[in-house]
Each structure stands twice: as C-alpha cells, then as structure tokens.
Write a protein that holds these residues in place. Structure first.
Motif, PDB file in Angstrom:
ATOM      1  N   ASP A  45     -17.225 -15.006 -21.831  1.00 26.45           N
ATOM      2  CA  ASP A  45     -16.464 -14.363 -20.759  1.00 26.45           C
ATOM      3  C   ASP A  45     -17.135 -13.037 -20.430  1.00 26.45           C
ATOM      4  OD1 ASP A  45     -14.704 -13.215 -19.009  1.00 26.45           O
ATOM      5  OD2 ASP A  45     -12.982 -13.221 -20.366  1.00 26.45           O
ATOM      6  N   GLY A  46     -17.966 -13.042 -19.400  1.00 30.16           N
ATOM      7  CA  GLY A  46     -18.723 -11.847 -19.046  1.00 30.16           C
ATOM      8  C   GLY A  46     -17.904 -10.739 -18.431  1.00 30.16           C
ATOM      9  N   THR A  47     -16.605 -10.964 -18.241  1.00 23.35           N
ATOM     10  CA  THR A  47     -15.762  -9.920 -17.643  1.00 23.35           C
ATOM     11  C   THR A  47     -15.149  -8.985 -18.688  1.00 23.35           C
ATOM     12  OG1 THR A  47     -13.699 -11.224 -17.671  1.00 23.35           O
ATOM     13  CG2 THR A  47     -15.180 -11.511 -15.774  1.00 23.35           C
ATOM     14  N   ILE A  48     -15.357  -9.270 -19.987  1.00 16.71           N
ATOM     15  CA  ILE A  48     -14.815  -8.391 -21.033  1.00 16.71           C
ATOM     16  C   ILE A  48     -15.327  -6.968 -20.842  1.00 16.71           C
ATOM     17  CG2 ILE A  48     -14.763  -7.927 -23.511  1.00 16.71           C
ATOM     18  CD1 ILE A  48     -13.091 -10.349 -22.693  1.00 16.71           C
ATOM     19  N   GLN A  49     -16.605  -6.830 -20.496  1.00 15.52           N
ATOM     20  CA  GLN A  49     -17.184  -5.500 -20.294  1.00 15.52           C
ATOM     21  C   GLN A  49     -16.518  -4.766 -19.137  1.00 15.52           C
ATOM     22  OE1 GLN A  49     -21.396  -6.063 -18.641  1.00 15.52           O
ATOM     23  NE2 GLN A  49     -20.826  -8.189 -19.166  1.00 15.52           N
ATOM     24  N   LEU A  50     -16.118  -5.518 -18.090  1.00 16.70           N
ATOM     25  CA  LEU A  50     -15.442  -4.914 -16.941  1.00 16.70           C
ATOM     26  C   LEU A  50     -14.036  -4.462 -17.312  1.00 16.70           C
ATOM     27  CD1 LEU A  50     -16.421  -7.539 -14.201  1.00 16.70           C
ATOM     28  CD2 LEU A  50     -17.698  -5.538 -14.959  1.00 16.70           C
ATOM     29  N   LEU A  77     -22.847 -11.821 -18.624  1.00 19.96           N
ATOM     30  CA  LEU A  77     -23.331 -11.164 -17.403  1.00 19.96           C
ATOM     31  C   LEU A  77     -24.203  -9.978 -17.770  1.00 19.96           C
ATOM     32  CD1 LEU A  77     -23.133 -10.775 -14.253  1.00 19.96           C
ATOM     33  CD2 LEU A  77     -21.249  -9.193 -14.737  1.00 19.96           C
ATOM     34  N   GLY A  78     -25.397  -9.930 -17.197  1.00 18.14           N
ATOM     35  CA  GLY A  78     -26.260  -8.768 -17.347  1.00 18.14           C
ATOM     36  C   GLY A  78     -26.447  -8.128 -15.992  1.00 18.14           C
ATOM     37  N   ALA A  79     -25.679  -7.092 -15.696  1.00 18.93           N
ATOM     38  CA  ALA A  79     -25.754  -6.438 -14.381  1.00 18.93           C
ATOM     39  C   ALA A  79     -25.783  -4.927 -14.583  1.00 18.93           C
ATOM     40  CB  ALA A  79     -24.595  -6.897 -13.495  1.00 18.93           C
ATOM     41  N   LEU A 100     -18.496 -12.382  -5.689  1.00 19.31           N
ATOM     42  CA  LEU A 100     -19.319 -12.901  -4.596  1.00 19.31           C
ATOM     43  C   LEU A 100     -20.165 -14.096  -5.026  1.00 19.31           C
ATOM     44  CD1 LEU A 100     -20.433  -9.598  -2.831  1.00 19.31           C
ATOM     45  CD2 LEU A 100     -18.680 -11.215  -2.112  1.00 19.31           C
ATOM     46  N   THR A 101     -20.598 -14.103  -6.282  1.00 23.56           N
ATOM     47  CA  THR A 101     -21.342 -15.288  -6.740  1.00 23.56           C
ATOM     48  C   THR A 101     -20.410 -16.491  -6.857  1.00 23.56           C
ATOM     49  OG1 THR A 101     -21.144 -14.478  -9.034  1.00 23.56           O
ATOM     50  CG2 THR A 101     -23.225 -14.059  -7.881  1.00 23.56           C
ATOM     51  N   ARG A 102     -19.166 -16.245  -7.263  1.00 20.75           N
ATOM     52  CA  ARG A 102     -18.186 -17.342  -7.300  1.00 20.75           C
ATOM     53  C   ARG A 102     -17.899 -17.848  -5.887  1.00 20.75           C
ATOM     54  NH1 ARG A 102     -14.022 -14.772  -8.977  1.00 20.75           N
ATOM     55  NH2 ARG A 102     -14.380 -15.036 -11.212  1.00 20.75           N
ATOM     56  N   GLU A 103     -17.756 -16.926  -4.949  1.00 21.59           N
ATOM     57  CA  GLU A 103     -17.495 -17.286  -3.551  1.00 21.59           C
ATOM     58  C   GLU A 103     -18.645 -18.087  -2.951  1.00 21.59           C
ATOM     59  OE1 GLU A 103     -17.867 -14.656   0.412  1.00 21.59           O
ATOM     60  OE2 GLU A 103     -16.184 -14.036  -0.866  1.00 21.59           O
ATOM     61  N   LYS A 104     -19.866 -17.730  -3.336  1.00 23.46           N
ATOM     62  CA  LYS A 104     -21.049 -18.364  -2.760  1.00 23.46           C
ATOM     63  C   LYS A 104     -21.336 -19.730  -3.394  1.00 23.46           C
ATOM     64  CE  LYS A 104     -25.015 -17.806  -0.276  1.00 23.46           C
ATOM     65  NZ  LYS A 104     -25.098 -17.375   1.125  1.00 23.46           N
ATOM     66  N   ALA A 105     -21.120 -19.835  -4.715  1.00 19.57           N
ATOM     67  CA  ALA A 105     -21.586 -21.031  -5.423  1.00 19.57           C
ATOM     68  C   ALA A 105     -20.497 -21.823  -6.138  1.00 19.57           C
ATOM     69  CB  ALA A 105     -22.666 -20.634  -6.428  1.00 19.57           C
ATOM     70  N   GLY A 106     -19.262 -21.329  -6.114  1.00 20.01           N
ATOM     71  CA  GLY A 106     -18.197 -22.036  -6.817  1.00 20.01           C
ATOM     72  C   GLY A 106     -18.022 -21.575  -8.246  1.00 20.01           C
ATOM     73  N   ASN A 107     -19.088 -21.169  -8.893  1.00 20.36           N
ATOM     74  CA  ASN A 107     -19.081 -20.589 -10.233  1.00 20.36           C
ATOM     75  C   ASN A 107     -19.668 -19.185 -10.173  1.00 20.36           C
ATOM     76  OD1 ASN A 107     -17.881 -22.141 -12.202  1.00 20.36           O
ATOM     77  ND2 ASN A 107     -19.684 -23.414 -12.552  1.00 20.36           N
ATOM     78  N   ASP A 108     -19.050 -18.230 -10.874  1.00 15.86           N
ATOM     79  CA  ASP A 108     -19.646 -16.898 -10.902  1.00 15.86           C
ATOM     80  C   ASP A 108     -20.893 -16.925 -11.787  1.00 15.86           C
ATOM     81  OD1 ASP A 108     -19.008 -15.781 -13.745  1.00 15.86           O
ATOM     82  OD2 ASP A 108     -17.083 -16.555 -13.051  1.00 15.86           O
ATOM     83  N   LEU A 109     -21.689 -15.874 -11.690  1.00 16.93           N
ATOM     84  CA  LEU A 109     -22.985 -15.823 -12.382  1.00 16.93           C
ATOM     85  C   LEU A 109     -22.833 -15.968 -13.890  1.00 16.93           C
ATOM     86  CD1 LEU A 109     -26.039 -15.366 -12.372  1.00 16.93           C
ATOM     87  CD2 LEU A 109     -25.609 -12.895 -12.209  1.00 16.93           C
ATOM     88  N   SER A 110     -21.829 -15.336 -14.474  1.00 24.14           N
ATOM     89  CA  SER A 110     -21.625 -15.417 -15.913  1.00 24.14           C
ATOM     90  C   SER A 110     -21.250 -16.831 -16.340  1.00 24.14           C
ATOM     91  CB  SER A 110     -20.522 -14.439 -16.346  1.00 24.14           C
ATOM     92  OG  SER A 110     -20.213 -14.595 -17.719  1.00 24.14           O
ATOM     93  N   THR A 111     -20.292 -17.434 -15.662  1.00 25.77           N
ATOM     94  CA  THR A 111     -19.832 -18.780 -16.018  1.00 25.77           C
ATOM     95  C   THR A 111     -20.925 -19.815 -15.810  1.00 25.77           C
ATOM     96  OG1 THR A 111     -17.572 -18.174 -15.391  1.00 25.77           O
ATOM     97  CG2 THR A 111     -18.064 -20.528 -15.590  1.00 25.77           C
TER      98      THR A 111
END
Length: 288
Positions: free
Chosen positions: A264-269, A94-96, A246-257
């Motif tokens: 696993d783009g959530t390591i930074q979080l 994830l680049g945010a 919200l990206t998971r909610e909208k598309a089924g997959n989050d932006l990172s996945t």
C-alpha cells in the motif's frame, strides 16, 4: 539565474555498493550521464559530503523520530526544487516526491535509520547460490551456508540491495510490516528536508515513462502505464496523492498498485499528512 539566484543540483550517496556510493564516483557517474555544467548550466554538489556523513540533525514533530539526519547542504540551501520521476518501488510501492526527498536527501545515518526496520531472509528452496547478493551486500552480512546464501541479521542494515539483485525471488521480507514502517520513516525524513523551507519549496513530478521499479535499478525497463503529464505543487503530499489519483484515472490501476499490488504505497501519504507535512486534499488545475 535571471532572478539573481545561484542554482545547483544536489544528490547524496547511496547505502549500497555501486557508482553512487561516494561523492567522487557519483559525480563521475552524473557527468557521464550529461549532468555537466556545459549542458545544464549549474554545478552538481554532493549534499552529504565525500562519504555521506556530512549531516545536520533536524528537529521534527514526528511520531517515530524527534529529529532526523539530513544532508547538510540540503538543509542550508535557501530553497528547494524537487524534481521527481514517479515509479513503482519494491519496498514502498510508490517512489515519487516523498521517497525522492526523504530517502534521497537523508545522510547515510538517516538512510540506515529508515532501513533498520527491513530485515530480509533467504528462501533456501529458491536460492541458486549465484552469489550476487553476497557480492553486492555493503556490510558483508550475507554468507554461504550449506551451499545457500544466509543473511546474518545482526550485521544486516536493511538496505534492500539483496532484494534488488536477486533474480530468483529467494530474498523474502515480511512486507506487511517492513513496507509500512519504511514508508513512515521515509515520510518523516522528507519532513526534515522541507520543514524549514515554507514558501521556498516547489515540487515537480514527471508522470512519463513510469516503470515498475525505480530508476536506480540501472536496467532498461518498459513503461508500465501511459504517460499522464507533469504535476507541479508546493505540497509534497498533495503532489504524490495526485500522482496516485491521476494514474488510476488514466489506467484503472494507480502506479503503486500496478507495480506492487501487495504493498500500500499510500501509507507514506497518510503518515506525512498526520505529522503536518502537507495535505492529501488538493485542487487540480489542468493546463494544456
């Protein structure tokens, strides 16, 4: 301006070669893309000076670093509005907001520290010896060996430029180690940017035209996910967690996945929350 502020845009130089590797070329690049005073009403300042070495060592309660090297003018600025365009990212998933301010507002030394854990190698079976990695390596750390590219690990700074330019999947990383460590280091540098700006930080994530790779790839990309909208928060951890949710909610997959399923783009979080930069818990207020 109506409130008496003196706004300005800031950026820093990149580690890799190209139109953004020093202040003069970067400013010319920005003006060519419309970021002139006549269009945006504010000056554009390179926060890390002419060659990326104008910096301040900022103390943080990190788990990896006790201090991080941040672009001088980013530290001295009274307040910060962090405007980010979330995308996938080849090294972090994830680049945010966290990646934007952590990597984007670190000095050259800070960028080197973050990337020092990333050591690529060449898969000789895939290498066509097109020489693009040799051409773009900023440290001349890639040489020819038996008509194949070869990376000199002792000279490699881990900037990832070879991975970005290779079109044949010949550049390999130990993703399970490098990505996690890179994300944690980036989060700690992001903390160095915001730690002195409590009450003076505002984050905006534009969840539109989200692509698999970050905007710095300098190539046209098709959107990977449907548009979601614009997020606003005073917490860089919360806004990136909401981006994932919200990206998971909208598309089924989050932006990172959806972009890099092996990362696993959530390591930074997780790491940013653990060192006290913010919280992954948030209240979502929808505005239409």
């Amino acid at each position: 301006k109506r409130n008496g502020a003196s706004p300005f845009f800031i950026e820093t130089s990149t580690l890799y070669k190209g139109e953004r590797s020093n202040a003069v070329d970067h400013l010319n690049h920005a003006y060519a893309h419309g970021f002139g005073y006549d269009k945006v009403g504010a000056p554009f300042i390179m926060a890390d000076g002419l060659f990326g070495n104008s910096e301040i060592e900022v103390e943080i309660p990190g788990k990896i670093y006790s201090s991080v090297s941040i672009a001088r003018d980013a530290v001295y600025a009274d307040a910060l509005v962090a405007i980010s365009h979330p995308t996938g990212h080849v090294g972090q998933g994830l680049g945010a907001c966290i990646k934007n301010i952590g990597m984007g507002l670190a000095s050259r030394k800070g960028k080197l520290r973050m990337h020092s854990s990333v050591k690529p190698s060449i898969n000789k079976e895939h290498c066509t010896f097109c020489r693009q990695c040799i051409l773009w390596c900023p440290e001349e750390a890639i040489i020819e060996q038996d008509r194949k590219a070869f990376i000199l690990s002792e000279k490699c700074i881990g900037c990832g430029e070879c991975l970005a330019v290779c079109k044949f999947d010949a550049v390999e990383y130990n993703w399970g180690v490098e990505s996690d460590d890179l994300q944690r280091r980036t989060a700690e540098h992001a903390f160095g940017v915001v730690i002195g700006k409590q009450g003076k930080l505002f984050c905006l994530n534009y969840l539109t035209d989200m692509t698999r790779d970050c905007d710095c790839t300098a190539m046209k990309q098709e959107p990977l996910l449907p548009d979601v909208g614009i997020l606003a928060s005073i917490d860089p951890i919360a806004i990136d967690q909401a981006t994932i949710d919200l990206t998971r909610e909208k598309a089924g997959n989050d932006l990172s996945t959806a972009s890099y399923p092996r990362l696993d783009g959530t390591i930074q979080l997780q790491h940013g929350e653990a060192i006290g930069m913010g919280s992954r818990k948030y209240n979502l207020i929808r505005v239409t």
